[in-house]
Design an enzyme around this catalytic site. Structure first.
Site, short mmCIF file in Angstrom:
data_model
loop_
_atom_site.label_atom_id
_atom_site.label_comp_id
_atom_site.label_asym_id
_atom_site.label_seq_id
_atom_site.Cartn_x
_atom_site.Cartn_y
_atom_site.Cartn_z
N GLY A 4 13.72 76.56 85.92
CA GLY A 4 14.36 75.25 86.04
C GLY A 4 13.43 74.07 85.84
N THR A 14 21.32 82.40 87.76
CA THR A 14 22.26 81.28 87.77
C THR A 14 23.46 81.63 86.90
OG1 THR A 14 20.46 79.73 87.97
CG2 THR A 14 22.50 78.87 87.04
N1 ASP Z 1 17.59 77.57 86.50
C1 ASP Z 1 17.63 78.02 87.87
C2 ASP Z 1 16.69 77.20 88.69
O1 ASP Z 1 15.60 76.91 88.22
C3 ASP Z 1 17.29 79.48 88.04
C4 ASP Z 1 17.95 80.43 87.08
O2 ASP Z 1 18.60 80.02 86.13
O3 ASP Z 1 17.80 81.64 87.28
O4 ASP Z 1 17.01 76.89 89.81
#
Ligand code: ASP
Length: 297
Positions: free
Chosen positions: A208, A154
């Protein structure tokens, strides 16, 4: 002085460099972060967010994005959107053109198309190859490979200008090979992003589900409101996650924060995390390790 922060080494660099180019050309903070995230979303070589990132278990990309303005607490988000990029621009339009905070899935896509975004095939040859490889392994093992086994990258960004004024924004394809329809923290105000000009801003990346349960970004901002430095705020959020949420120790869960005085910090539950900073064009990338937050448990 303009300060911009961006998560993760590879996509973070693309995003922060584009954001600074835009800022240098006179963009406001919303546009600065929108342009930064757009650059990473549209780069097919970045297997991180947007075009060419890692799909869900059905082989489809479902994207999430959000933006929050610390001046007014206005926020906009989209989740589980298929076939549209850049989704950060759609999230911004939800904030600016509707009375709502979030639009989801097909109806977010419909809104985007009404706004002039063209439907696009987001899978590249490389993301198809990675998906086929994952599928073959899954069939080989004859068991469901849990969608949370592999995080994606992300990109979450925070920006501060004199005023002080802050904006937070995030874009993601979510967990790699996630269950279709699954939405994580990134588009959720208070979980993946939060900004309040009275205090500062915070963002998250990593597992997440755990970050969402912790309301990680909101909690970091509220710690700063009570007088914690950004580093202390992030350490406290991560320490509490490690104490209360056993799964948070299994995978990196990151929270980072930028105070209205321009100081910042970050903490991670497991492994390491890279955070880019840009202060009036001065770029730096710092690695944070899990040990610091674990030590204050
Ligand atoms: N936080 C993101 C999610 O859970 C994934 C990530 O940060 O890599 O969708």
């Amino acid at each position: 002085m303009t300060t911009i922060l961006s998560t993760w080494k590879e996509p973070g660099r693309v995003a922060i460099e584009a954001a600074w180019q835009s800022r240098k050309a006179g963009a406001d903070l919303r546009t600065t972060l929108e342009h930064g995230l757009t650059a990473a979303e549209l780069d097919p070589k970045m297997i991180a967010i947007g075009l060419g990132s890692i799909p869900n278990a059905d082989g489809e990309l479902e994207l999430d994005a959000s933006m929050m303005d610390g001046r007014t607490l206005e926020a906009g988000a989209v989740c589980a959107v298929r076939g549209i990029v850049p989704v950060i621009s759609v999230a911004r339009r939800v904030m600016e053109k509707t009375p709502h905070v979030m639009l989801a899935a097909d109806q977010a896509r419909r809104f985007a198309i009404e706004e002039g975004f063209g439907p696009t095939n987001l899978m590249t040859a490389e993301s198809c190859r990675l998906y086929s490889e994952w599928l073959a392994n899954r069939e080989l093992e004859k068991e469901y490979v849990h969608s949370l086994d592999k995080p994606s990258d992300t990109v979450t960004m925070l920006a501060l200008e004199d005023g002080p004024h802050l904006v937070a924004a995030s874009s993601t394809s979510g967990m790699a090979y996630k269950k279709p329809g699954r939405v994580g923290d990134s588009p959720i105000v208070g979980a993946g992003i939060y900004a309040d000009d009275e205090v500062g801003a915070a963002g998250a990346t990593g597992l997440g589900e755990e970050l969402w349960k912790a309301c990680a970004s909101f909690r970091a901002v509220e710690q700063m409101r009570r007088g914690a430095s950004p580093q202390e705020a992030c350490d406290e959020v991560v320490a509490q996650m490690l104490r209360r949420q056993p799964r948070a120790a299994e995978m990196p869960c990151v929270v980072f924060a930028l105070a209205r005085d321009g100081s910042w910090g970050a903490a991670v539950t497991n492994g390491t995390f890279e955070l880019w900073s840009c202060q009036d064009g001065q770029l730096d990338c710092r690695t944070y390790e899990a040990t610091q937050a674990a030590a204050i448990m």
